[in-house]
Design a protein around this motif. Structure first.
Motif, PDB file in Angstrom:
ATOM      1  N   ASN A 230       0.818  -1.219   0.000  1.00  0.00           N
ATOM      2  CA  ASN A 230       0.000   0.000   0.000  1.00  0.00           C
ATOM      3  C   ASN A 230       0.853   1.271   0.000  1.00  0.00           C
ATOM      4  O   ASN A 230       0.317   2.376   0.014  1.00  0.00           O
ATOM      5  N   CYS A 231       2.180   1.109  -0.029  1.00  0.00           N
ATOM      6  CA  CYS A 231       3.084   2.260  -0.182  1.00  0.00           C
ATOM      7  C   CYS A 231       3.548   2.443  -1.630  1.00  0.00           C
ATOM      8  O   CYS A 231       4.099   3.489  -1.983  1.00  0.00           O
ATOM      9  N   ILE A 232       3.339   1.439  -2.454  1.00  0.00           N
ATOM     10  CA  ILE A 232       3.893   1.434  -3.812  1.00  0.00           C
ATOM     11  C   ILE A 232       3.102   2.353  -4.745  1.00  0.00           C
ATOM     12  O   ILE A 232       1.872   2.334  -4.781  1.00  0.00           O
ATOM     13  N   SER A 233       3.853   3.131  -5.518  1.00  0.00           N
ATOM     14  CA  SER A 233       3.262   3.984  -6.548  1.00  0.00           C
ATOM     15  C   SER A 233       4.339   4.288  -7.578  1.00  0.00           C
ATOM     16  O   SER A 233       5.528   4.046  -7.348  1.00  0.00           O
ATOM     17  N   ASP A 234       3.920   4.835  -8.710  1.00  0.00           N
ATOM     18  CA  ASP A 234       4.907   5.266  -9.709  1.00  0.00           C
ATOM     19  C   ASP A 234       5.843   6.313  -9.112  1.00  0.00           C
ATOM     20  O   ASP A 234       7.049   6.313  -9.384  1.00  0.00           O
ATOM     21  N   GLU A 235       5.278   7.196  -8.277  1.00  0.00           N
ATOM     22  CA  GLU A 235       6.090   8.253  -7.660  1.00  0.00           C
ATOM     23  C   GLU A 235       7.176   7.662  -6.767  1.00  0.00           C
ATOM     24  O   GLU A 235       8.329   8.101  -6.801  1.00  0.00           O
ATOM     25  N   LEU A 236       6.821   6.656  -5.956  1.00  0.00           N
ATOM     26  CA  LEU A 236       7.817   6.050  -5.069  1.00  0.00           C
ATOM     27  C   LEU A 236       8.915   5.362  -5.870  1.00  0.00           C
ATOM     28  O   LEU A 236      10.105   5.490  -5.555  1.00  0.00           O
ATOM     29  N   LEU A 237       8.547   4.623  -6.908  1.00  0.00           N
ATOM     30  CA  LEU A 237       9.544   3.937  -7.724  1.00  0.00           C
ATOM     31  C   LEU A 237      10.483   4.943  -8.393  1.00  0.00           C
ATOM     32  O   LEU A 237      11.688   4.701  -8.505  1.00  0.00           O
ATOM     33  N   ASP A 238       9.932   6.063  -8.825  1.00  0.00           N
ATOM     34  CA  ASP A 238      10.771   7.105  -9.421  1.00  0.00           C
ATOM     35  C   ASP A 238      11.724   7.707  -8.387  1.00  0.00           C
ATOM     36  O   ASP A 238      12.879   8.018  -8.694  1.00  0.00           O
ATOM     37  N   ASN A 252      11.591  -5.870  -0.137  1.00  0.00           N
ATOM     38  CA  ASN A 252      10.709  -6.888   0.430  1.00  0.00           C
ATOM     39  C   ASN A 252       9.324  -6.264   0.571  1.00  0.00           C
ATOM     40  O   ASN A 252       9.152  -5.292   1.305  1.00  0.00           O
ATOM     41  N   ILE A 253       8.344  -6.824  -0.146  1.00  0.00           N
ATOM     42  CA  ILE A 253       7.032  -6.182  -0.238  1.00  0.00           C
ATOM     43  C   ILE A 253       5.949  -7.132   0.260  1.00  0.00           C
ATOM     44  O   ILE A 253       5.762  -8.215  -0.297  1.00  0.00           O
ATOM     45  N   LYS A 254       5.249  -6.704   1.300  1.00  0.00           N
ATOM     46  CA  LYS A 254       4.133  -7.488   1.833  1.00  0.00           C
ATOM     47  C   LYS A 254       2.823  -6.922   1.308  1.00  0.00           C
ATOM     48  O   LYS A 254       2.595  -5.711   1.350  1.00  0.00           O
ATOM     49  N   CYS A 255       1.956  -7.807   0.837  1.00  0.00           N
ATOM     50  CA  CYS A 255       0.642  -7.388   0.348  1.00  0.00           C
ATOM     51  C   CYS A 255      -0.420  -8.170   1.121  1.00  0.00           C
ATOM     52  O   CYS A 255      -0.540  -9.383   0.965  1.00  0.00           O
ATOM     53  N   HIS A 256      -1.157  -7.472   1.975  1.00  0.00           N
ATOM     54  CA  HIS A 256      -2.152  -8.099   2.838  1.00  0.00           C
ATOM     55  C   HIS A 256      -3.552  -7.716   2.385  1.00  0.00           C
ATOM     56  O   HIS A 256      -3.779  -6.614   1.889  1.00  0.00           O
ATOM     57  N   ILE A 257      -4.484  -8.630   2.586  1.00  0.00           N
ATOM     58  CA  ILE A 257      -5.850  -8.415   2.110  1.00  0.00           C
ATOM     59  C   ILE A 257      -6.470  -7.152   2.690  1.00  0.00           C
ATOM     60  O   ILE A 257      -7.300  -6.494   2.053  1.00  0.00           O
ATOM     61  N   HIS A 258      -6.066  -6.756   3.920  1.00  0.00           N
ATOM     62  CA  HIS A 258      -6.680  -5.592   4.566  1.00  0.00           C
ATOM     63  C   HIS A 258      -5.983  -4.280   4.234  1.00  0.00           C
ATOM     64  O   HIS A 258      -6.429  -3.223   4.690  1.00  0.00           O
ATOM     65  N   ASP A 259      -4.900  -4.327   3.505  1.00  0.00           N
ATOM     66  CA  ASP A 259      -4.237  -3.103   3.060  1.00  0.00           C
ATOM     67  C   ASP A 259      -4.669  -2.789   1.637  1.00  0.00           C
ATOM     68  O   ASP A 259      -4.764  -3.694   0.794  1.00  0.00           O
ATOM     69  N   PRO A 260      -4.919  -1.530   1.310  1.00  0.00           N
ATOM     70  CA  PRO A 260      -5.279  -1.180  -0.072  1.00  0.00           C
ATOM     71  C   PRO A 260      -4.205  -1.650  -1.052  1.00  0.00           C
ATOM     72  O   PRO A 260      -3.017  -1.413  -0.838  1.00  0.00           O
ATOM     73  N   HIS A 261      -4.628  -2.342  -2.103  1.00  0.00           N
ATOM     74  CA  HIS A 261      -3.662  -2.813  -3.098  1.00  0.00           C
ATOM     75  C   HIS A 261      -4.249  -2.754  -4.510  1.00  0.00           C
ATOM     76  O   HIS A 261      -3.819  -3.489  -5.399  1.00  0.00           O
ATOM     77  N   GLY A 262      -5.207  -1.857  -4.698  1.00  0.00           N
ATOM     78  CA  GLY A 262      -5.846  -1.754  -5.999  1.00  0.00           C
ATOM     79  C   GLY A 262      -5.288  -0.654  -6.884  1.00  0.00           C
ATOM     80  O   GLY A 262      -5.788  -0.427  -7.986  1.00  0.00           O
TER      81      GLY A 262
END
Length: 439
Positions: A230-238, A252-262
């Motif tokens: 839920n921290c990932i974005s094009d801006e962060l990668l840039d 290391n990236i965790k993706c949990h059902i309760h965190d926004p990931h859409g």
């Protein structure tokens, strides 16, 4: 027999300093203090800075007499020899009420204040699972703790190399305040490793925050970053590409059902980062995010994936199937995938053929851990391919789910398979396979 009148010294008296220091290294605080009473040489060893570079202090929510003494000893010695400290780990074990949390906050305030004044060597700090969003953290206590920690990080910002605040669960503003403390003296931070997994409270869309992007732009030498999707974005990668591509090795990236990931993240942004950071490897950890359309939005072909973990956590959902993920998504990483973990409990879905084909297609796959509904014959086929060098697995850990209460026949077949490939398993594999009734 001639007696010169002088007592014979033990061979311990002639032990070289480096060896004596090594012996002291394995003693706990109580035994060290007792040993220091033996002689002047041992007392000097007790005060050697090399013995006090690493410390762990555990705050026990339900203390016994032994635990209380252990905690008091660890705290006392940390303060006494704090100037030598390089690696500090704080553990909060089973906090159960507000008075305990208040006591923890007061003790931490004193400890951090003392270390801030006397220590100039601290390289790593770990305080995991604070869970500051719990009700036992009253607002005043919580605010004071964050203020004290931020002040300490500010003091240590020019020397700290590693920070682990996994499980802090704080607001976006509080989290950015703490991270900004690492760069407040120079307006940029050269810390190399940060773990902010579950750092922010649940349900926060951190990826859309300009404050978070501004904070992350101050880090200029990251090598390992652990965080949530839920921290990932094009801006962060840039930002990572611009400021840390020369050093960045692992995400290391965790993706949990309760965190926004859409959110939509561009494959171009991943490709640009990978191009500028040729040493980069990405490890994904999915928890209950199993549907193909969700995964397809995240697992883009441009990502240099080294490890994938997919865990359903015993939740079964008829709306998803794992087969398209195994056949359409994961094969895209055939050239780089080294570790695969699958923990699946989904409507008795058999995946033998798809899983075996994926394993054979991944030319660098070394580690396989699978908990799923599989037939026993899958293990024989897998080991036969390994024996023929069609894959290079070195670790195989499999829990074969079965819908039958009595798995005696499956266990017998597994024993036969083990005997057939015993020469291979004993000489080349870290191997563990069992059956597990799921009735």
């Amino acid at each position: 027999m001639e007696d010169d009148g002088e007592p014979k010294q033990s061979s311990w008296a002639y032990l070289p300093d480096v060896c004596l220091s090594h012996v002291f290294h394995w003693l706990d605080d109580r035994d060290r203090s007792r040993a220091a009473l033996v002689c002047k040489k041992w007392s000097c060893t007790m005060h050697s800075g090399s013995l006090w570079r690493c410390r762990t202090i555990t705050f026990y929510g339900q203390p016994s007499r032994a635990r209380t003494l252990e905690f008091q000893s660890a705290l006392w010695y940390t303060k006494k020899f704090g100037k030598y400290l390089k690696h500090l780990e704080i553990k909060l074990s089973n906090p159960y009420n507000t008075p305990f949390i208040k006591k923890f906050q007061v003790i931490m305030r004193g400890l951090l204040s003392h270390l801030g004044k006397c220590n100039s060597h601290l390289e790593s700090l770990s305080i995991k699972y604070l869970e500051l969003d719990c009700l036992i953290w009253k607002n005043v206590v919580r605010a004071q703790f964050i203020k004290n920690l931020a002040a300490f990080l500010k003091r240590m910002s020019n020397q700290l190399d590693y920070l682990n605040l996994k499980g802090a669960r704080i607001t976006l503003e509080e989290g950015c305040e703490l991270l900004n403390s690492l760069s407040s003296l120079t307006n940029r931070s050269f810390i190399s490793e940060i773990n902010i997994e579950d750092f922010f409270s649940l349900h926060l869309s951190v990826y859309s925050s300009a404050l978070f992007h501004q904070t992350m732009s101050k880090f200029h030498r990251l090598t390992i970053l652990t965080f949530n999707y839920n921290c990932i974005s094009d801006e962060l990668l840039d930002i990572l590409r611009e400021h840390s591509s020369h050093s960045l090795c692992t995400l290391n990236i965790k993706c949990h059902i309760h965190d926004p990931h859409g959110q939509v993240v561009s494959g171009v942004s991943w490709a640009n980062l990978a191009k500028r950071a040729p040493k980069l490897n990405v490890n994904f950890f999915f928890e209950r995010v199993m549907k193909h359309d969700h995964l397809a939005r995240i697992l883009l072909v441009e990502i240099p994936v080294r490890s994938i973990s997919l865990r359903s956590c015993y939740f079964s959902d008829p709306d998803w199937t794992m087969r398209p993920t195994l056949t359409n998504l994961l094969p895209a990483y055939w050239h780089g995938l080294q570790k695969l973990t699958l923990e699946l409990n989904n409507d008795h879905e058999l995946l033998d053929n798809e899983l075996l084909q994926l394993i054979l297609s991944c030319k660098r796959l070394l580690f396989l851990k699978v908990w799923a509904f599989l037939s026993v014959s899958f293990m024989e086929r897998l080991l036969q391919n390994r024996a023929e060098r069609k894959c290079i697995l070195t670790t195989i850990k499999v829990r074969i789910y079965t819908a039958q209460e009595d798995s005696t026949e499956e266990e017998r077949l597994l024993a036969d398979i083990y005997r057939k490939f015993k020469y291979l398993i004993d000489s080349e594999l870290n191997y563990f396979v069992i059956t597990y009734p799921m009735v």
